[in-house]
Design an enzyme around this catalytic site. Structure first.
Site, PDB file in Angstrom:
ATOM      1  N   ARG A  33       3.310  -9.785  -6.834  1.00 44.26           N
ATOM      2  CA  ARG A  33       3.203 -10.449  -5.533  1.00 44.26           C
ATOM      3  C   ARG A  33       1.795 -10.917  -5.170  1.00 44.26           C
ATOM      4  NH1 ARG A  33       7.176  -6.702  -1.656  1.00 44.26           N
ATOM      5  NH2 ARG A  33       9.094  -7.045  -2.885  1.00 44.26           N
ATOM      6  N   ASP A  36       6.260  -0.469  11.929  1.00 48.00           N
ATOM      7  CA  ASP A  36       6.392  -1.610  12.823  1.00 48.00           C
ATOM      8  C   ASP A  36       7.184  -1.254  14.078  1.00 48.00           C
ATOM      9  OD1 ASP A  36       8.692  -1.231  11.386  1.00 48.00           O
ATOM     10  OD2 ASP A  36       9.024  -3.344  10.914  1.00 48.00           O
ATOM     11  N   HIS A  85      12.235 -12.142   5.129  1.00 46.86           N
ATOM     12  CA  HIS A  85      13.323 -12.270   4.167  1.00 46.86           C
ATOM     13  C   HIS A  85      14.652 -11.768   4.736  1.00 46.86           C
ATOM     14  CE1 HIS A  85      11.951  -8.092   3.753  1.00 46.86           C
ATOM     15  NE2 HIS A  85      13.187  -7.824   3.387  1.00 46.86           N
ATOM     16  N   ASP A 127       3.280  -7.990   1.698  1.00 55.74           N
ATOM     17  CA  ASP A 127       2.773  -8.703   0.520  1.00 55.74           C
ATOM     18  C   ASP A 127       3.699  -9.805   0.035  1.00 55.74           C
ATOM     19  OD1 ASP A 127       4.764  -7.072  -0.375  1.00 55.74           O
ATOM     20  OD2 ASP A 127       3.547  -5.942  -1.804  1.00 55.74           O
ATOM     21  N   ASP A 128       4.921  -9.907   0.577  1.00 55.52           N
ATOM     22  CA  ASP A 128       5.824 -10.992   0.195  1.00 55.52           C
ATOM     23  C   ASP A 128       5.814 -12.122   1.231  1.00 55.52           C
ATOM     24  OD1 ASP A 128       7.068  -9.606   2.201  1.00 55.52           O
ATOM     25  OD2 ASP A 128       9.043  -9.549   1.250  1.00 55.52           O
TER      26      ASP A 128
END
Length: 452
Positions: A173, A335, A359, A246-247
């Protein structure tokens, strides 16, 4: 006596009239000379018995949540002279100075107040996770806050971008991020991982931070990394803290445009919920009985941003390792815990910004003309089938070379940056960037406390 008083009053009025007439006759050059003479009188006075505003306040920096910038601005006005030999009329921002190399920037002391705003020393605040940061990693010190600098527009140099990653995903990634959006924001971006990696530390110019947290994808490990990331932001003294996974792909241009719509001195929490309803959690506060709470949170998979003022107000619940205890208090990931602190403990609201994307949503439904307007993008699913990708033409870069389609999007939007093919056609123009969608508040459902 009455006559004497009357003549005295007449004399004063006549003197005032003469002074007003004389002022109007004074030329600009003469006014400059008078100002210079005044400066020669004021300068010695500023050195002798200089006013110390920090003695006025009982906690050394913050009083009733006064942000750093406002306090520093007040300090400069009262001290007559800007500290660190910085001109208080300087509004050009940090870019006009000579940029230091990565990892070799001045470090600014961090001053935090506790929940009762008791007095603190002038020494650097010691954080529990401070030892986790490499010795060669120091955070860029922005322009010293002044009344005028506080009013200037936010730039990319005012943003601290923290990316959560894990060592086993470095090659898979991080290369994509380095070759695309990170090439435009390397100085502002720090990756927080769970293991040493000399190769990627060199690729990121020392901006890869080993948190010494667990490599497992557990709540405890995620909260541990977020805790280190939050402390690093406080140390950086920047205006905004933006968290990514990281994506994620980050459009830095759109990010700055959105941040400019808000004040970093206000309590601002920007993000996008992954749920259609507020999440419910059990608050296991030791000082009271367990109760059920309901609140919104911005999902970390899409990215979220916190203003510095709000981050400072969060410090009693998040700084120096206390964030992990907050995660344990509600038994939920990092989060969600951010949303709990902001909405439940601080009584602030999440501002929904639809341009954050993760995503978890149908990325292929984003129209091509709306892609340049998005702040973050992502990818998900099996690339062989069940793809969840943005829609990009294969004529840009073949799918075999760019399975996530994010490299194609970046090179089409910002040709000539990162590792893009030569003579890359620019498929997007400024006219493709649609007007900013007006952010809106999440519908807040008042929690119903219930005893368990």
């Amino acid at each position: 006596m009455r006559l004497r008083a009357k003549r005295t009053l007449q004399g004063l009025v006549l003197t005032a009239v003469i002074c007003l007439v004389a002022i109007n006759w004074i030329s600009n050059d003469e006014q400059s000379k008078i100002s210079a003479e005044v400066e020669t009188i004021v300068e010695p006075l500023s050195k002798v018995g200089r006013i110390r505003p920090r003695r006025i306040f009982h906690d050394g920096r913050h009083i009733q949540g006064l942000p750093d910038g406002q306090f520093d601005s007040l300090a400069k006005v009262l001290d007559f002279k800007a500290q660190d030999n910085v001109n208080i009329n300087d509004t050009q921002g940090p870019d006009h100075r000579q940029r230091p190399e990565h990892g070799h920037v001045d470090k600014r002391d961090s001053h935090l107040s506790d929940r009762k705003q008791t007095s603190v020393s002038n020494d650097t605040t010691v954080h529990r996770h401070q030892d986790n940061l490499p010795k060669d990693v120091k955070f860029q010190r922005p322009v010293v806050a002044t009344p005028l600098n506080n009013l200037r527009k936010t730039g990319l140099s005012d943003v601290f971008i923290g990316v959560k990653t894990t060592k086993r995903y470095h090659q898979e990634r991080l290369d994509l991020a380095i070759d695309t959006w990170v090439s435009m924001a390397l100085e502002q971006t720090y990756f927080f991982t769970d293991g040493e990696d000399q190769l990627y530390s060199e690729k990121l110019h020392g901006h890869l931070i080993d948190t010494n947290c667990s490599a497992q994808h557990t709540r405890q490990a995620l909260c541990c990394k977020m805790s280190v990331m939050y402390d690093a932001f406080l140390q950086s003294n920047k205006r905004w803290f933006c968290h990514l996974d990281d994506d994620n792909y980050l459009n830095t241009v759109q990010l700055v445009k959105v941040l400019q719509q808000y004040k970093h001195t206000d309590d601002v929490y920007l993000g996008k919920p992954s749920l259609t309803h507020p999440i419910e959690a059990v608050d296991r506060d030791s000082s009271s009985q367990a109760r059920r709470v309901s609140f919104w949170f911005g999902t970390g998979g899409a990215g979220f941003c916190l203003s510095r003022a709000l981050a400072l107000h969060m410090s009693p619940y998040a700084s120096a390792g206390t964030f992990t205890s907050m995660c344990q208090r509600i038994r939920l990931p990092d989060d969600v815990t951010i949303g709990f602190i902001v909405e439940v403990l601080l009584k602030k609201k999440l501002t929904v910004v639809k341009q954050f994307n993760s995503h978890l949503q149908a990325l292929w439904q984003i129209k091509r003309g709306e892609l340049p307007q998005q702040i973050t993008l992502s990818y998900g699913g099996n690339f062989a089938k069940n793809k969840n990708l943005i829609s990009m033409d294969n004529t840009v870069i073949p799918s075999s070379e760019d399975p996530t389609r994010l490299r194609s999007f970046h090179c089409a939007l910002f040709p000539g940056t990162g590792r893009c093919p030569d003579n890359m056609p620019r498929l997007f123009s400024p006219s493709d960037v649609m007007p900013q969608l007006k952010p809106h508040r999440a519908e807040y459902v008042k929690p119903m406390p219930k005893k368990l």
